[in-house]
Design a protein around this motif. Structure first.
Motif, PDB file in Angstrom:
ATOM      1  N   ILE A   1       1.294   5.383  -0.055  1.00 35.28           N
ATOM      2  CA  ILE A   1       0.553   6.589   0.322  1.00 35.28           C
ATOM      3  C   ILE A   1       1.445   7.815   0.139  1.00 35.28           C
ATOM      4  O   ILE A   1       2.620   7.795   0.528  1.00 35.28           O
TER       5      ILE A   1
ATOM      6  N   ARG B   1      -3.309   0.630  -3.549  1.00 32.91           N
ATOM      7  CA  ARG B   1      -3.010  -0.776  -3.273  1.00 32.91           C
ATOM      8  C   ARG B   1      -2.427  -1.388  -4.544  1.00 32.91           C
ATOM      9  O   ARG B   1      -3.119  -1.537  -5.534  1.00 32.91           O
TER      10      ARG B   1
ATOM     11  N   GLY C   1      -2.832  11.428   0.858  1.00 32.03           N
ATOM     12  CA  GLY C   1      -3.697  10.873  -0.162  1.00 32.03           C
ATOM     13  C   GLY C   1      -4.408   9.644   0.385  1.00 32.03           C
ATOM     14  O   GLY C   1      -4.129   9.198   1.507  1.00 32.03           O
ATOM     15  N   SER C   2      -5.295   9.090  -0.414  1.00 33.74           N
ATOM     16  CA  SER C   2      -6.102   7.957   0.042  1.00 33.74           C
ATOM     17  C   SER C   2      -5.413   6.611  -0.141  1.00 33.74           C
ATOM     18  O   SER C   2      -5.943   5.585   0.260  1.00 33.74           O
ATOM     19  N   GLY C   3      -4.231   6.638  -0.759  1.00 34.34           N
ATOM     20  CA  GLY C   3      -3.464   5.414  -0.875  1.00 34.34           C
ATOM     21  C   GLY C   3      -3.723   4.642  -2.157  1.00 34.34           C
ATOM     22  O   GLY C   3      -4.771   4.768  -2.788  1.00 34.34           O
TER      23      GLY C   3
ATOM     24  N   PHE D   1       0.868  -1.166   0.000  1.00 31.95           N
ATOM     25  CA  PHE D   1       0.000   0.000   0.000  1.00 31.95           C
ATOM     26  C   PHE D   1       0.909   1.221   0.000  1.00 31.95           C
ATOM     27  O   PHE D   1       1.752   1.372   0.887  1.00 31.95           O
TER      28      PHE D   1
END
Lengths: 117, 113
Positions: free
Chosen positions: A93, A113, A109-111, A91
């Motif tokens: 970020i 995956r 930020g929201s990341g 993940f």
């Protein structure tokens, strides 16, 4: 407040290919962007710090040729994972440094995956 | 070098009970201190931060934290836990004038009904 938009939120790629992750500061100028990696159930590990218009500073142990960071403008920073392998699955970020009243802060930020198959 | 230690990787409390998440730091200069919350597969949301001034800091969602220099602590509390508080919580520190943020290991908060 300050918003950082990170894309894509999720990506699956084949081993050996490259993946680009973008982070945009939507309503402010981010002179400094931080890139983190987070393993499952673990904390965030700082990978590198990038300042607009200059080369990124990488943390010890992070391969700069594998994780290419570009911060060409005050609103956009990108992380490219080159020749990705399954061990790069994680993940990721980004975080923009924000100054002003109340002292220095960070907007995340929201990341993304990343899964490498 | 800065470091952050969060005592307890997992904390479980009943709904309505007090939440206490512990954080201790080390820093050679007066630090900036932060608490963030992370929900699954999401980025980090700032709960509160201490930079200067009043040592008791109030944040969002009813959380607050107190900077205790003598104890090098910045524990996070909430008087009454809500089910929606279940998440991962990170304490972080940065040096004044420097920009790198160093995170603790994180504490997973579980709320029991």
């Amino acid at each position: 407040g300050a918003v950082v938009s990170q894309h894509p939120s999720r990506v699956i790629c084949k081993s050996g290919t490259s993946v680009k992750i973008e982070c945009r500061s939507l309503d402010f100028q981010a002179t400094t962007m931080f890139w983190y990696r987070q393993f499952p159930k673990k904390s965030l590990m700082l990978m590198a710090t990038s300042n607009e218009g200059s080369k990124a500073t990488y943390e010890q142990g992070v391969e700069k040729d594998k994780f290419l960071i570009n911060h060409a403008s005050l609103t956009l920073s990108t992380l490219t994972v080159t020749s990705a392998h399954p061990e790069d699955s994680s993940f990721y970020i980004c975080s923009a440094g924000t100054g002003g009243e109340g002292g220095y802060g960070y907007t995340f930020g929201s990341g993304t995956r990343l899964t490498v198959v | 070098a800065q470091s952050v230690t969060q005592l307890g990787s997992h904390v479980s409390v009943s709904e309505g009970a007090l939440v206490l998440l512990r954080c201790n730091y080390s820093s050679s200069v007066p630090p900036y201190l932060f608490w963030y919350v992370q929900y699954p597969n999401q980025g980090l949301q700032l709960l509160l931060k201490y930079t200067t001034g009043a040592t008791l800091v109030k944040g969002i969602n009813g959380f607050e934290a107190e900077f205790k220099k003598s104890e090098t602590s910045f524990h996070l509390t909430k008087p009454s836990a809500h089910m929606s508080d279940a998440a991962e919580y990170f304490c972080a520190v940065s040096e004044r004038g420097a920009q790198k943020l160093v995170f603790g290991q994180g504490t997973r908060l579980t709320i029991n009904p």
